[in-house]
Design a protein around this motif. Sequence first.
Motif, PDB file in Angstrom:
ATOM      1  N   ILE A  23     -71.078  26.487  22.305  1.00 33.62           N
ATOM      2  CA  ILE A  23     -72.355  26.804  21.680  1.00 33.62           C
ATOM      3  C   ILE A  23     -73.068  25.508  21.314  1.00 33.62           C
ATOM      4  CG2 ILE A  23     -73.498  27.974  19.769  1.00 33.62           C
ATOM      5  CD1 ILE A  23     -72.113  29.887  21.724  1.00 33.62           C
ATOM      6  N   ASP A  24     -74.323  25.403  21.722  1.00 33.79           N
ATOM      7  CA  ASP A  24     -75.136  24.252  21.340  1.00 33.79           C
ATOM      8  C   ASP A  24     -75.592  24.405  19.889  1.00 33.79           C
ATOM      9  OD1 ASP A  24     -75.042  22.972  23.781  1.00 33.79           O
ATOM     10  OD2 ASP A  24     -76.863  23.909  24.528  1.00 33.79           O
ATOM     11  N   LEU A  25     -75.196  23.466  19.063  1.00 36.25           N
ATOM     12  CA  LEU A  25     -75.731  23.351  17.713  1.00 36.25           C
ATOM     13  C   LEU A  25     -76.667  22.155  17.774  1.00 36.25           C
ATOM     14  CD1 LEU A  25     -75.865  24.229  14.788  1.00 36.25           C
ATOM     15  CD2 LEU A  25     -73.744  22.992  14.359  1.00 36.25           C
ATOM     16  N   LYS A  26     -77.941  22.414  18.012  1.00 37.35           N
ATOM     17  CA  LYS A  26     -78.867  21.399  18.486  1.00 37.35           C
ATOM     18  C   LYS A  26     -79.317  20.423  17.403  1.00 37.35           C
ATOM     19  CE  LYS A  26     -80.412  24.431  22.178  1.00 37.35           C
ATOM     20  NZ  LYS A  26     -80.079  23.584  23.339  1.00 37.35           N
ATOM     21  N   GLY A  27     -79.172  20.787  16.181  1.00 36.80           N
ATOM     22  CA  GLY A  27     -79.550  19.947  15.050  1.00 36.80           C
ATOM     23  C   GLY A  27     -79.125  20.673  13.792  1.00 36.80           C
ATOM     24  N   PHE A  28     -79.579  20.170  12.639  1.00 39.32           N
ATOM     25  CA  PHE A  28     -79.141  20.858  11.429  1.00 39.32           C
ATOM     26  C   PHE A  28     -80.254  21.021  10.403  1.00 39.32           C
ATOM     27  CE2 PHE A  28     -76.151  21.989   7.998  1.00 39.32           C
ATOM     28  CZ  PHE A  28     -75.415  22.929   8.701  1.00 39.32           C
ATOM     29  N   THR A  29     -81.483  21.162  10.887  1.00 33.19           N
ATOM     30  CA  THR A  29     -82.594  21.545  10.021  1.00 33.19           C
ATOM     31  C   THR A  29     -83.407  22.609  10.731  1.00 33.19           C
ATOM     32  OG1 THR A  29     -84.214  19.932  10.849  1.00 33.19           O
ATOM     33  CG2 THR A  29     -82.716  19.190   9.080  1.00 33.19           C
ATOM     34  N   ILE A  63     -68.225  23.308  20.221  1.00 37.13           N
ATOM     35  CA  ILE A  63     -69.629  23.100  19.849  1.00 37.13           C
ATOM     36  C   ILE A  63     -70.125  21.807  20.465  1.00 37.13           C
ATOM     37  CG2 ILE A  63     -71.215  22.722  17.902  1.00 37.13           C
ATOM     38  CD1 ILE A  63     -69.181  24.253  16.161  1.00 37.13           C
ATOM     39  N   THR A  64     -71.386  21.808  20.915  1.00 35.94           N
ATOM     40  CA  THR A  64     -72.005  20.596  21.433  1.00 35.94           C
ATOM     41  C   THR A  64     -73.306  20.310  20.699  1.00 35.94           C
ATOM     42  OG1 THR A  64     -71.059  20.869  23.644  1.00 35.94           O
ATOM     43  CG2 THR A  64     -73.000  19.467  23.459  1.00 35.94           C
ATOM     44  N   THR A  65     -73.496  19.054  20.310  1.00 34.11           N
ATOM     45  CA  THR A  65     -74.759  18.592  19.744  1.00 34.11           C
ATOM     46  C   THR A  65     -75.278  17.432  20.576  1.00 34.11           C
ATOM     47  OG1 THR A  65     -74.168  19.260  17.489  1.00 34.11           O
ATOM     48  CG2 THR A  65     -75.898  17.604  17.718  1.00 34.11           C
ATOM     49  N   LEU A  66     -76.453  17.608  21.170  1.00 34.04           N
ATOM     50  CA  LEU A  66     -77.109  16.526  21.886  1.00 34.04           C
ATOM     51  C   LEU A  66     -77.811  15.652  20.847  1.00 34.04           C
ATOM     52  CD1 LEU A  66     -77.769  15.622  24.887  1.00 34.04           C
ATOM     53  CD2 LEU A  66     -79.997  16.689  24.494  1.00 34.04           C
ATOM     54  N   VAL A  67     -77.429  14.390  20.779  1.00 29.98           N
ATOM     55  CA  VAL A  67     -77.942  13.487  19.746  1.00 29.98           C
ATOM     56  C   VAL A  67     -79.174  12.758  20.285  1.00 29.98           C
ATOM     57  CG1 VAL A  67     -77.396  11.574  18.213  1.00 29.98           C
ATOM     58  CG2 VAL A  67     -75.615  13.243  18.809  1.00 29.98           C
ATOM     59  N   ILE A  68     -80.322  13.001  19.639  1.00 30.66           N
ATOM     60  CA  ILE A  68     -81.604  12.480  20.121  1.00 30.66           C
ATOM     61  C   ILE A  68     -82.120  11.420  19.146  1.00 30.66           C
ATOM     62  CG2 ILE A  68     -83.927  13.080  20.872  1.00 30.66           C
ATOM     63  CD1 ILE A  68     -82.944  15.975  21.154  1.00 30.66           C
ATOM     64  N   PRO A  69     -82.318  10.194  19.617  1.00 29.83           N
ATOM     65  CA  PRO A  69     -82.777   9.137  18.719  1.00 29.83           C
ATOM     66  C   PRO A  69     -84.058   9.509  17.969  1.00 29.83           C
ATOM     67  CG  PRO A  69     -82.082   8.194  20.801  1.00 29.83           C
ATOM     68  CD  PRO A  69     -82.063   9.688  20.983  1.00 29.83           C
ATOM     69  N   GLY A  70     -84.017   9.333  16.652  1.00 25.33           N
ATOM     70  CA  GLY A  70     -85.177   9.569  15.818  1.00 25.33           C
ATOM     71  C   GLY A  70     -85.421  11.007  15.427  1.00 25.33           C
ATOM     72  N   ARG A 111     -74.228  16.375   7.489  1.00 26.59           N
ATOM     73  CA  ARG A 111     -74.346  17.761   7.036  1.00 26.59           C
ATOM     74  C   ARG A 111     -73.869  18.723   8.112  1.00 26.59           C
ATOM     75  NH1 ARG A 111     -79.683  19.390   6.182  1.00 26.59           N
ATOM     76  NH2 ARG A 111     -78.795  21.282   5.264  1.00 26.59           N
ATOM     77  N   LEU A 112     -74.218  18.446   9.360  1.00 26.69           N
ATOM     78  CA  LEU A 112     -73.762  19.299  10.467  1.00 26.69           C
ATOM     79  C   LEU A 112     -72.240  19.309  10.527  1.00 26.69           C
ATOM     80  CD1 LEU A 112     -75.250  19.349  14.046  1.00 26.69           C
ATOM     81  CD2 LEU A 112     -72.788  19.176  13.728  1.00 26.69           C
ATOM     82  N   SER A 113     -71.638  18.135  10.467  1.00 31.20           N
ATOM     83  CA  SER A 113     -70.179  18.042  10.556  1.00 31.20           C
ATOM     84  C   SER A 113     -69.497  18.706   9.369  1.00 31.20           C
ATOM     85  CB  SER A 113     -69.760  16.568  10.650  1.00 31.20           C
ATOM     86  OG  SER A 113     -70.322  15.951  11.791  1.00 31.20           O
ATOM     87  N   GLU A 114     -70.060  18.516   8.181  1.00 32.79           N
ATOM     88  CA  GLU A 114     -69.496  19.147   6.989  1.00 32.79           C
ATOM     89  C   GLU A 114     -69.556  20.664   7.090  1.00 32.79           C
ATOM     90  OE1 GLU A 114     -71.667  17.558   3.728  1.00 32.79           O
ATOM     91  OE2 GLU A 114     -70.752  15.565   3.867  1.00 32.79           O
ATOM     92  N   TRP A 115     -70.655  21.177   7.654  1.00 33.25           N
ATOM     93  CA  TRP A 115     -70.770  22.631   7.807  1.00 33.25           C
ATOM     94  C   TRP A 115     -69.690  23.148   8.757  1.00 33.25           C
ATOM     95  CZ3 TRP A 115     -71.331  26.173  11.658  1.00 33.25           C
ATOM     96  CH2 TRP A 115     -71.638  27.483  11.263  1.00 33.25           C
TER      97      TRP A 115
END
Length: 361
Positions: free
Chosen positions: A186-192, A224-231, A241-245
């Motif tokens: 599952i893509d967890l694309k960000g955390f806001t 879980i996959t998170t694509l990390v996008i600069p900025g 926060r994502l990792s803690e969740w």
Amino acid sequence: MVAPDSPLGGDPAHWWHATDDGRVQCDLCPRQCRLREGQRGFCFVRARRGDRLVLETYGRSSGFCLDPVEKKPLAHFHPGTSVLSFGTAGCNLACKYCQNWEISTSRQWDTLASQASPERIAEVARQRDARSVAFTYNDPVIFAEYAIDTAWACRQAGVAPIAVSAGCIGEAARQAFFAPMAAANIDLKGFTEEFYRKVTGARLDVVLDTLRYLVHETDVWTEITTLVIPGLNDSDQQLGRLSEWVATELGPDVPLHFSAFHPDNRMRDISPTPASTLRRARRLAKETGLHHVYLGNVHDPEGDTTWCPGCGAALIVRDWYRILDQRLTADGRCPDCGSPIPGRWDQHPGDFGRRRIPVRI
């Protein structure tokens, strides 16, 4: 009545109802598109025809390919084995950075070049010695009926079905969709919510509900996959926060993959993710207590390797998608300290390696 731009009448869809104002509402995903005659949903592939909702991509695919299962990515699901991957057209998200945008945003029916029944897909997977079949490239939620039927056919053939999804699915369809699946990424694309709204056109809360459901209410192996996008989603605060969740709500043994972004689609003005950013993300995630954190789209053997959370031993050593060494016991434990490593393991890893093999169905 068939729309003139469609070669198909469409297969009857599930999860919809008629509304008081004469429209048909799709209940498959949280968008809940309300359609009048001839209209399509946001995903483009679910449409109203007469007084019903139909799926116009049932049995039609954008192509098939044998991939390493690590590419999905799944690190704890039959390492080293091959997976028969396919998708259709359309999507219920609008990710500005989508790396499969030519498929997910396609409005051309000739994108769907391959036709195959669920039974045929399962048969070909078995003939090609694929351990699994993955619904991927675009989100399988939008072709749920086709994915579900194919997953059950794969189960009967001894092939494991995998859903690679953004997790944006309604509660009404969730149980039926995941019931036949053996694994999911599952893509967890960000955390806001702001990131989800502005960058993906979706909702964070729905994805979190899907992850809770998978981990706590099913036996579907979940990563879980998170694509990390600069900025955009690479700050210490958001990654922390994502990792803690994940650690708190799902548990420390759920594998989390941080993948590198590269410019594509409508986000070509953002630089690729530096490897140092991914390593920082991995360090932050490990500090929250997560046991298995992986890096993707970069060459990082340490971030590819499965480490024992008990004694720190290297248990599955990878280089890109190749398995160089596996030391797990037959029951999935560290041979040095006996710590159990959750996952779905074979006595010996596969040796499919980094190949990508197009397949004709």
